[in-house]
Design a protein around this motif. Structure first.
Motif, PDB file in Angstrom:
ATOM      1  N   SER A 196      36.695  34.438  41.101  1.00  0.00           N
ATOM      2  CA  SER A 196      36.017  35.003  39.935  1.00  0.00           C
ATOM      3  C   SER A 196      36.523  34.373  38.651  1.00  0.00           C
ATOM      4  O   SER A 196      35.744  34.011  37.763  1.00  0.00           O
ATOM      5  CB  SER A 196      36.236  36.520  39.900  1.00  0.00           C
ATOM      6  OG  SER A 196      35.694  37.083  38.735  1.00  0.00           O
ATOM      7  N   HIS A 245      39.640  37.357  43.507  1.00  0.00           N
ATOM      8  CA  HIS A 245      39.913  37.404  42.069  1.00  0.00           C
ATOM      9  C   HIS A 245      40.021  35.994  41.500  1.00  0.00           C
ATOM     10  O   HIS A 245      39.476  35.695  40.434  1.00  0.00           O
ATOM     11  CB  HIS A 245      41.210  38.161  41.802  1.00  0.00           C
ATOM     12  CG  HIS A 245      41.707  37.998  40.398  1.00  0.00           C
ATOM     13  ND1 HIS A 245      41.163  38.674  39.330  1.00  0.00           N
ATOM     14  CD2 HIS A 245      42.670  37.197  39.878  1.00  0.00           C
ATOM     15  CE1 HIS A 245      41.781  38.304  38.211  1.00  0.00           C
ATOM     16  NE2 HIS A 245      42.703  37.414  38.526  1.00  0.00           N
ATOM     17  N   SER A 252      34.295  40.327  31.473  1.00  0.00           N
ATOM     18  CA  SER A 252      34.350  41.150  32.681  1.00  0.00           C
ATOM     19  C   SER A 252      34.092  42.619  32.372  1.00  0.00           C
ATOM     20  O   SER A 252      33.756  43.393  33.276  1.00  0.00           O
ATOM     21  CB  SER A 252      35.713  40.993  33.375  1.00  0.00           C
ATOM     22  OG  SER A 252      36.740  41.612  32.617  1.00  0.00           O
ATOM     23  N   LEU A 286      44.206  44.562  40.067  1.00  0.00           N
ATOM     24  CA  LEU A 286      43.036  43.707  39.902  1.00  0.00           C
ATOM     25  C   LEU A 286      41.936  44.456  39.155  1.00  0.00           C
ATOM     26  O   LEU A 286      41.940  45.690  39.100  1.00  0.00           O
ATOM     27  CB  LEU A 286      42.520  43.269  41.276  1.00  0.00           C
ATOM     28  CG  LEU A 286      43.506  42.482  42.146  1.00  0.00           C
ATOM     29  CD1 LEU A 286      42.863  42.142  43.487  1.00  0.00           C
ATOM     30  CD2 LEU A 286      43.966  41.224  41.442  1.00  0.00           C
ATOM     31  N   CYS A 330      39.112  45.142  40.088  1.00  0.00           N
ATOM     32  CA  CYS A 330      38.437  46.054  41.006  1.00  0.00           C
ATOM     33  C   CYS A 330      39.224  47.339  41.227  1.00  0.00           C
ATOM     34  O   CYS A 330      38.743  48.273  41.867  1.00  0.00           O
ATOM     35  CB  CYS A 330      38.194  45.368  42.343  1.00  0.00           C
ATOM     36  SG  CYS A 330      39.710  44.931  43.241  1.00  0.00           S
ATOM     37  N   TRP A 339      38.115  38.041  30.224  1.00  0.00           N
ATOM     38  CA  TRP A 339      38.405  39.468  30.367  1.00  0.00           C
ATOM     39  C   TRP A 339      37.443  40.288  29.510  1.00  0.00           C
ATOM     40  O   TRP A 339      37.038  41.369  29.903  1.00  0.00           O
ATOM     41  CB  TRP A 339      39.860  39.711  29.997  1.00  0.00           C
ATOM     42  CG  TRP A 339      40.692  38.651  30.622  1.00  0.00           C
ATOM     43  CD1 TRP A 339      41.316  37.615  30.001  1.00  0.00           C
ATOM     44  CD2 TRP A 339      40.917  38.445  32.016  1.00  0.00           C
ATOM     45  NE1 TRP A 339      41.923  36.801  30.924  1.00  0.00           N
ATOM     46  CE2 TRP A 339      41.697  37.283  32.153  1.00  0.00           C
ATOM     47  CE3 TRP A 339      40.525  39.141  33.158  1.00  0.00           C
ATOM     48  CZ2 TRP A 339      42.094  36.806  33.402  1.00  0.00           C
ATOM     49  CZ3 TRP A 339      40.922  38.663  34.390  1.00  0.00           C
ATOM     50  CH2 TRP A 339      41.694  37.510  34.502  1.00  0.00           C
ATOM     51  N   VAL A 380      45.653  39.356  33.782  1.00  0.00           N
ATOM     52  CA  VAL A 380      45.938  40.616  34.439  1.00  0.00           C
ATOM     53  C   VAL A 380      47.324  41.104  34.057  1.00  0.00           C
ATOM     54  O   VAL A 380      47.547  42.280  33.798  1.00  0.00           O
ATOM     55  CB  VAL A 380      45.835  40.456  35.975  1.00  0.00           C
ATOM     56  CG1 VAL A 380      46.310  41.709  36.679  1.00  0.00           C
ATOM     57  CG2 VAL A 380      44.395  40.137  36.362  1.00  0.00           C
ATOM     58  N   TRP A 413      46.565  34.492  36.620  1.00  0.00           N
ATOM     59  CA  TRP A 413      47.039  35.875  36.578  1.00  0.00           C
ATOM     60  C   TRP A 413      47.445  36.327  35.187  1.00  0.00           C
ATOM     61  O   TRP A 413      47.733  37.505  34.981  1.00  0.00           O
ATOM     62  CB  TRP A 413      48.235  36.059  37.527  1.00  0.00           C
ATOM     63  CG  TRP A 413      47.872  35.805  38.947  1.00  0.00           C
ATOM     64  CD1 TRP A 413      48.259  34.743  39.719  1.00  0.00           C
ATOM     65  CD2 TRP A 413      46.996  36.580  39.768  1.00  0.00           C
ATOM     66  NE1 TRP A 413      47.690  34.823  40.968  1.00  0.00           N
ATOM     67  CE2 TRP A 413      46.914  35.944  41.035  1.00  0.00           C
ATOM     68  CE3 TRP A 413      46.274  37.759  39.560  1.00  0.00           C
ATOM     69  CZ2 TRP A 413      46.142  36.439  42.075  1.00  0.00           C
ATOM     70  CZ3 TRP A 413      45.507  38.248  40.607  1.00  0.00           C
ATOM     71  CH2 TRP A 413      45.450  37.593  41.838  1.00  0.00           C
TER      72      TRP A 413
END
Length: 341
Positions: A63, A60, A123, A10, A12, A120, A106, A103
């Motif tokens: 977000s 996630h 982010s 993730l 994070c 992304w 990611v 997903w």
């Protein structure tokens, strides 16, 4: 490309299993389908609390769905909106699509989520705000930068210029001009997908919309330059607002209080359609708000503090003939008051 069993990392930094990621996406699909029973909602809540990885996966997803809102007409947001609006059971095909949407960035790339900018990219921005959050930043030149909900900017300051790149969302810029403190001689520009706004010693707001950029000037003036219209510029003065696209600038109008109320932490409604009001409120909440077409045309007026969006929703039945259905805190539907329970 990631394999079906490969763990996911993730943003994070937490690593979760593919099974956990898919389970989170499947819960999202079910909840958005409108078919979740009270028992299923209880089981979803238990699943979240069962393991820290489950909660991390769900946070996630919140977000991602929050950032998708700012993309408006993107394929990803359209797919999510269609999923929640159909009222059809959560099919296997839809679950696969949802897994890919939440997903994909990611596991592989951000291509599926791309619109004018990707979640992304946002982010990783220099300055960011989460859904429902407003943040203030003091830049190195003394400029004050305020980010509205779900916003992201990159800063490009060098010896020649100061450039603020608005990736998504909405900002207010306030320079030190007129403060008695020497101002920076380098030009200050805000760049969006549609062009640039040059500060002429001012305080102004900029919002990146799906197909255009909105600008409102509170003090002094700015100069707008569309990206694909060389030589076509417009000086926008205090008390004026406009929208512009890559190739054109709309005729300016007077700045309305509704468009800048967010800088005071408020939504201002003046005979505003309920559908439009809820669309604006939706920007400040994780998850989604739906409105039944039979009540979308109703109008309301008032000043609503953004600090508690739940309270705003719960007060609607006191001013309009509507009822608020809470499937979860994140999926809310406003329906006619007389609709069968």
């Amino acid at each position: 490309m990631a394999t079906p069993d490969e763990p996911l990392t993730l943003p994070c930094g937490r690593v979760i299993s593919r099974a956990t990621a898919n389970a989170a996406a499947d819960w999202l699909t079910l909840l958005m389908s409108g078919e979740a029973t009270e028992e299923q909602q209880r089981r979803w809540d238990q699943w979240r609390k069962a393991h820290v990885d489950h909660e991390a996966a769900w946070l996630h997803i919140e977000s991602v769905t929050g950032r998708m809102k700012s993309l408006g007409s993107s394929p990803a947001y359209t797919a999510l909106s269609s999923c929640r609006a159909t009222g059809q059971p959560a099919s296997a095909t839809r679950r696969r699509v949802m897994r890919m949407l939440v997903w994909g960035g990611v596991a592989t790339s951000a291509g599926l989520l791309a619109s004018r900018t990707t979640p992304w990219q946002a982010s990783m921005a220099n300055c960011r705000s989460a859904t429902g959050e407003q943040r203030n930043f003091a830049l190195e030149d003394g400029t004050q930068l305020t980010l509205n909900t779900g916003s992201a900017v990159n800063l490009r300051f060098d010896a020649r210029e100061r450039r603020i790149l608005l990736l998504e969302g909405e900002i207010m810029v306030a320079t030190r001009h007129g403060s008695g403190i020497p101002t920076d001689p380098r030009p200050l520009l805000v760049e969006t997908a549609d062009g640039s706004i040059r500060s002429l010693g001012t305080r102004f707001t900029v919002r990146q919309r799906p197909e255009s950029t909105s600008v409102a000037v509170l003090d002094s003036a700015v100069e707008i330059s569309p990206r694909d219209a060389p030589g076509r510029t417009l000086v926008l003065h205090a008390g004026e607002q406009t929208q512009f696209r890559r190739e054109a600038i709309e005729t300016p109008g007077l700045t309305d209080e509704q468009s800048v109320a967010w800088t005071q932490g408020q939504i201002l409604a003046d005979e505003l359609r309920l559908g439009d009001f809820l669309a604006e409120l939706d920007r400040y909440r994780p998850g989604f708000i739906r409105v039944d077409p039979r009540v979308a045309h109703l109008r309301l007026s008032g000043v609503f503090p953004l600090a508690d969006t739940d309270r705003i929703l719960t007060t609607l039945p006191s001013v309009l003939p509507v009822r608020v259905q809470w499937r979860t805190r994140y999926w809310v539907t406003v329906v006619p008051a007389d609709r069968g329970r």
